[in-house]
Motif scaffolding. Structure first.
Motif, PDB file in Angstrom:
ATOM      1  N   ILE A 155      48.785 -81.397 -29.581  1.00 47.67           N
ATOM      2  CA  ILE A 155      49.310 -82.366 -28.616  1.00 47.67           C
ATOM      3  C   ILE A 155      50.326 -81.666 -27.717  1.00 47.67           C
ATOM      4  O   ILE A 155      51.396 -81.256 -28.176  1.00 47.67           O
ATOM      5  CB  ILE A 155      49.986 -83.549 -29.339  1.00 47.67           C
ATOM      6  CG1 ILE A 155      48.995 -84.219 -30.297  1.00 47.67           C
ATOM      7  CG2 ILE A 155      50.530 -84.555 -28.342  1.00 47.67           C
ATOM      8  CD1 ILE A 155      49.603 -85.365 -31.097  1.00 47.67           C
TER       9      ILE A 155
ATOM     10  N   THR B 285      50.416 -84.836 -22.929  1.00 51.60           N
ATOM     11  CA  THR B 285      49.806 -85.843 -23.794  1.00 51.60           C
ATOM     12  C   THR B 285      50.879 -86.633 -24.536  1.00 51.60           C
ATOM     13  O   THR B 285      50.784 -87.858 -24.682  1.00 51.60           O
ATOM     14  CB  THR B 285      48.866 -85.169 -24.812  1.00 51.60           C
ATOM     15  OG1 THR B 285      47.863 -84.423 -24.114  1.00 51.60           O
ATOM     16  CG2 THR B 285      48.195 -86.212 -25.693  1.00 51.60           C
ATOM     17  N   THR B 286      51.916 -85.920 -24.981  1.00 57.01           N
ATOM     18  CA  THR B 286      53.011 -86.587 -25.690  1.00 57.01           C
ATOM     19  C   THR B 286      53.700 -87.606 -24.803  1.00 57.01           C
ATOM     20  O   THR B 286      54.022 -88.721 -25.230  1.00 57.01           O
ATOM     21  CB  THR B 286      54.045 -85.547 -26.170  1.00 57.01           C
ATOM     22  OG1 THR B 286      53.408 -84.598 -27.037  1.00 57.01           O
ATOM     23  CG2 THR B 286      55.185 -86.226 -26.919  1.00 57.01           C
TER      24      THR B 286
END
Length: 325
Positions: free
Chosen positions: A128, A132-133
């Motif tokens: 991740i 994306t986080t």
């Protein structure tokens, strides 16, 4: 030598993961408290479940920067994150004990699920990244802000309690139509009172018969106006219930569990006297409550438990008074 050097670094990331998860949770609560999108967001799935899930993902992801966090940490870190965030919310007067106790189990499940997701992602080929986080972190905010725009389903709950009393129906009736002031010594401290629910004080009656008005008073200014709808001496007493919301101090109950508010209300109550062959009376107390949340199944577990606790306390007072009349 390499393992020895890595241990302090891993501990650093564990602490950073814990701090990141707690910070995210507090930021979410602070935004709801002071500005966006409003206090109602606290009673949303986005806040209570998805928010803690992201807390768990963030905490475990950060803890796995150097090396994947051990499996036990997938659970321990999210639990610690939720506990510290809720403790901070109490200390900062963002939440009362009642709300924290109610929210903790569902938040814990969400956080642990997030921890498992973060842990599995750290051990997979797909890591991740920051982009994306960031997207994951925004999702609970978006969902929580949208939920108040939808009408929450309404569910009517029924809570029934009973107690056996060694006294005549006449004595029992005299102790339920009115309830003179209850001294603290007559009530044992219950778990509901420990988390902040006011204890019962007394119940007055304007006059006997249908249409009579009872005022059921509790500590800290909580009062229910009960209008008698059924009056059958020594057999049945029923009444509609309306919380006196205009005179309940804002400090009595958290806004999210205020009786007569948006999410919860007590609608009516009924005493029923059942004579037993040996001369005792089985006294029944039944009430109906309204729940209007996005998670009525879960909220109902708590409302049922609190009402059962309250009704049992009142019945025990009546039993003691009748048997020592």
């Amino acid at each position: 030598m390499t393992t020895t050097q890595a241990d302090p670094l891993n501990m650093r990331y564990l602490v950073e993961g814990l701090a990141l998860g707690v910070s995210y949770g507090l930021l979410f609560r602070l935004l709801a408290h002071f500005s966006w999108p409003g206090p109602s967001v606290v009673m949303s799935i986005g806040f209570l479940f998805l928010g803690p899930m992201v807390m768990g993902i963030l905490a475990v992801r950060r803890a796995s920067v150097a090396t994947p966090a051990p499996v036990w940490m997938w659970f321990a870190l999210p639990i610690g994150t939720v506990f510290l965030a809720m403790l901070a919310a109490i200390l900062l007067y963002l939440e009362g004990t009642i709300c924290v106790v109610f929210a903790f189990p569902i938040a814990l499940v969400g956080a642990i699920l997030g921890g498992v997701i973060g842990g599995l992602a750290s051990r997979s080929h797909y890591r991740i990244n920051r982009g994306t986080t960031a997207c994951i972190a925004v999702i609970p905010f978006l969902i929580a802000s949208a939920e108040p725009g939808f009408t929450a389903p309404t569910h009517i709950r029924t809570v029934a309690s009973e107690i056996r009393i060694h006294a005549s129906p006449e004595i029992v009736w005299n102790n339920i139509e009115r309830v003179p002031a209850i001294s603290p010594s007559e009530l044992h401290t219950t778990w509901a009172q420990r988390i902040g629910f006011p204890r019962p004080v007394e119940a007055t009656l304007s006059y006997q018969g249908i249409g009579g008005v009872r005022h059921a008073s509790f500590e800290r200014g909580l009062t229910f106006i009960e209008t008698v709808t059924a009056w059958e001496p020594k057999h049945r007493l029923a009444f509609g219930i309306k919380a006196d919301t205009a005179h309940i101090p804002p400090t009595t109950l958290d806004e999210h569990v205020t009786i007569g508010g948006r999410y919860f209300d007590v609608l009516d109550g009924e005493y029923l006297l059942e004579p037993l062959p040996n001369g005792d009376v089985l006294l029944h107390l039944t009430s109906h409550q309204r729940l209007s949340t996005d998670f009525n199944g879960y909220a109902g577990l708590w409302s049922d438990a609190v009402m059962q606790n309250l009704q049992s306390s009142i019945l025990e007072v009546i039993q003691h008074r009748c048997e020592h009349a």
